[in-house]
Design an enzyme around this catalytic site. Structure first.
Site, PDB file in Angstrom:
ATOM      1  N   MET A  27       0.848  -1.198   0.000  1.00  0.00           N
ATOM      2  CA  MET A  27       0.000   0.000   0.000  1.00  0.00           C
ATOM      3  C   MET A  27       0.890   1.257   0.000  1.00  0.00           C
ATOM      4  O   MET A  27       0.435   2.342   0.365  1.00  0.00           O
ATOM      5  CB  MET A  27      -0.936  -0.003   1.210  1.00  0.00           C
ATOM      6  CG  MET A  27      -1.907  -1.197   1.171  1.00  0.00           C
ATOM      7  SD  MET A  27      -3.471  -0.896   1.988  1.00  0.00           S
ATOM      8  CE  MET A  27      -2.949  -0.538   3.641  1.00  0.00           C
ATOM      9  N   HIS A  31       9.129   1.083   3.129  1.00  0.00           N
ATOM     10  CA  HIS A  31      10.211   1.136   4.112  1.00  0.00           C
ATOM     11  C   HIS A  31      11.089  -0.102   3.921  1.00  0.00           C
ATOM     12  O   HIS A  31      10.849  -0.902   2.999  1.00  0.00           O
ATOM     13  CB  HIS A  31       9.647   1.242   5.534  1.00  0.00           C
ATOM     14  CG  HIS A  31       8.580   0.225   5.841  1.00  0.00           C
ATOM     15  ND1 HIS A  31       8.849  -1.121   5.907  1.00  0.00           N
ATOM     16  CD2 HIS A  31       7.246   0.361   6.068  1.00  0.00           C
ATOM     17  CE1 HIS A  31       7.733  -1.775   6.196  1.00  0.00           C
ATOM     18  NE2 HIS A  31       6.726  -0.901   6.282  1.00  0.00           N
ATOM     19  N   HIS A  34       9.488  -3.474   3.185  1.00  0.00           N
ATOM     20  CA  HIS A  34       9.102  -3.716   1.788  1.00  0.00           C
ATOM     21  C   HIS A  34      10.340  -4.040   0.943  1.00  0.00           C
ATOM     22  O   HIS A  34      10.297  -4.896   0.065  1.00  0.00           O
ATOM     23  CB  HIS A  34       8.414  -2.480   1.197  1.00  0.00           C
ATOM     24  CG  HIS A  34       7.128  -2.116   1.869  1.00  0.00           C
ATOM     25  ND1 HIS A  34       6.982  -0.986   2.639  1.00  0.00           N
ATOM     26  CD2 HIS A  34       5.927  -2.740   1.895  1.00  0.00           C
ATOM     27  CE1 HIS A  34       5.746  -0.921   3.092  1.00  0.00           C
ATOM     28  NE2 HIS A  34       5.084  -1.971   2.667  1.00  0.00           N
ATOM     29  N   ASP A 147       2.308  -9.324   9.439  1.00  0.00           N
ATOM     30  CA  ASP A 147       0.856  -9.424   9.284  1.00  0.00           C
ATOM     31  C   ASP A 147       0.498 -10.905   9.179  1.00  0.00           C
ATOM     32  O   ASP A 147       0.062 -11.395   8.123  1.00  0.00           O
ATOM     33  CB  ASP A 147       0.412  -8.632   8.055  1.00  0.00           C
ATOM     34  CG  ASP A 147       0.680  -7.152   8.233  1.00  0.00           C
ATOM     35  OD1 ASP A 147       0.229  -6.590   9.243  1.00  0.00           O
ATOM     36  OD2 ASP A 147       1.375  -6.564   7.389  1.00  0.00           O
ATOM     37  N   GLN A 150      -3.091 -11.989   8.159  1.00  0.00           N
ATOM     38  CA  GLN A 150      -3.289 -11.714   6.727  1.00  0.00           C
ATOM     39  C   GLN A 150      -2.596 -12.801   5.895  1.00  0.00           C
ATOM     40  O   GLN A 150      -3.177 -13.352   4.946  1.00  0.00           O
ATOM     41  CB  GLN A 150      -2.717 -10.330   6.406  1.00  0.00           C
ATOM     42  CG  GLN A 150      -2.497 -10.070   4.933  1.00  0.00           C
ATOM     43  CD  GLN A 150      -2.065  -8.649   4.638  1.00  0.00           C
ATOM     44  OE1 GLN A 150      -2.853  -7.726   4.737  1.00  0.00           O
ATOM     45  NE2 GLN A 150      -0.808  -8.451   4.257  1.00  0.00           N
ATOM     46  N   SER A 182       6.568  -0.654  10.025  1.00  0.00           N
ATOM     47  CA  SER A 182       5.210  -0.564   9.499  1.00  0.00           C
ATOM     48  C   SER A 182       5.018   0.848   8.973  1.00  0.00           C
ATOM     49  O   SER A 182       5.559   1.811   9.559  1.00  0.00           O
ATOM     50  CB  SER A 182       4.208  -0.819  10.640  1.00  0.00           C
ATOM     51  OG  SER A 182       2.938  -0.303  10.292  1.00  0.00           O
TER      52      SER A 182
HETATM   53  O1  PAF Z   1      -0.207  -5.719   3.711  1.00  0.00           O
HETATM   54  C1  PAF Z   1      -0.595  -4.827   2.914  1.00  0.00           C
HETATM   55  O2  PAF Z   1       0.126  -3.860   2.613  1.00  0.00           O
HETATM   56  C2  PAF Z   1      -1.987  -4.922   2.321  1.00  0.00           C
HETATM   57  O3  PAF Z   1      -2.885  -5.482   3.219  1.00  0.00           O
HETATM   58  C3  PAF Z   1      -2.014  -5.661   0.974  1.00  0.00           C
HETATM   59  C4  PAF Z   1      -1.586  -7.116   1.115  1.00  0.00           C
HETATM   60  C5  PAF Z   1      -1.096  -4.965  -0.016  1.00  0.00           C
HETATM   61  C6  PAF Z   1      -3.431  -5.650   0.410  1.00  0.00           C
HETATM   62  O4  PAF Z   1      -3.916  -4.360   0.228  1.00  0.00           O
END
Ligand code: PAF
Length: 273
Positions: A27, A31, A34, A147, A150, A182
């Site tokens: 999103m 940082h 990522h 996460d 998720q 984050s």
């Molecule tokens: O973890 C995230 O940044 C978001 O939840 C994702 C997986 C890109 C979905 O929008």
């Protein structure tokens, strides 16, 4: 690096390549966490695709959709420097229509822990991840272990929907004081940053208890609660990798998860044991 806004154009381009594709959905407000996903994707695939899309359907009413950090220029630069081949940068209208087919998170595991504090959040995550995977059709898709719920739900979706992508979990990156990276850490002021360090401290304490032979999860949770005081703790949970609560730690199949609100910012962290 080539930047695409249109899902159809990106899909057409990628379908013609016949190479292994590593995909990192994000999103934005990128940082080092990522960047570590991108690095791993680069090591394991011929090309790397990153998406940046602040997905409206995973934010509940009253959450931080409008103030979520957006850093288009800096993010593009980071992707370029990290060696990303394709950046997908759609608008909401490119991804969603008015009358939409939606995916629902599973009734139990989508509505416990973060799913309980944010009911419906995971349905939005699964819907957008399904769309993104269908557009990119990657060989491997990379998600952070921070996460964890998720990650578990996306893995379930891929398995239960008989999808072809391999989901790759990537270690949590931390700052030099131990705070899990984050994009939402940007909301914390200096005092809150110090308060937030109680979360990794509590997880460190839990690890040292386990190392010293304490396996009873109730004892571990009680000790963690003391360290987390006076934070507004949404949950401390000790579960198996399938997210089933457990009474004793099973090494190799346990996770300790914490969600706490610091100031107005919800922070997640966990350790896998
Ligand atoms: O973890 C995230 O940044 C978001 O939840 C994702 C997986 C890109 C979905 O929008």
């Amino acid at each position: 690096m080539r930047v695409f806004q249109s899902p159809h154009e990106l899909k057409k381009e990628l379908r013609g390549l016949h190479v292994s594709i590593g995909f990192v959905p994000t999103m934005g407000a990128l940082h080092n966490g990522h960047i570590s996903l991108i690095k791993k994707a680069k090591e394991e695939n011929e090309i790397v695709v990153v998406s940046i899309f602040v997905n409206p359907t995973q934010f509940l009413k009253g959450e931080d959709l409008d103030k979520y950090p957006r850093k288009e220029q800096a993010d593009k630069r980071i992707c370029e420097l990290a060696g990303v081949d394709y950046l997908f940068y759609p608008n909401a209208e490119d991804i969603y229509e008015k009358d939409e087919v939606k995916l629902c998170a599973p009734d139990v595991r989508g509505y416990i822990l973060e799913g309980e504090t944010r009911p419906g959040h995971f349905s939005g995550v699964l819907t957008v991840v399904m769309k993104l995977l269908n557009i990119v059709n990657p060989t491997n898709a990379y998600f952070g272990k921070k996460d964890a719920q998720q990650l578990m739900l996306i893995s379930l979706m891929v398995k239960q929907m008989f999808m072809d992508v391999n989901i790759v979990p990537v270690e949590t990156m931390r700052d030099n004081l131990g705070l899990a990276l984050s994009s939402r850490n940007e909301y914390l002021n200096a005092e809150e940053k110090v308060e937030a360090l109680k979360i990794p401290s509590a997880l460190k304490k839990a690890t040292s208890l386990v190392v010293s032979g304490v396996y009873e999860t109730k004892t571990i949770i009680d000790e963690m609660k003391m360290i987390l005081e006076p934070l507004d703790v949404s949950y401390i949970a000790i579960v198996s990798r399938e997210f089933i609560p457990i009474a004793t730690i099973q090494t190799g199949n346990s996770m300790i998860l914490v969600e706490a609100v610091v100031g107005n910012t919800r922070l997640l962290d966990n350790i896998w044991l």
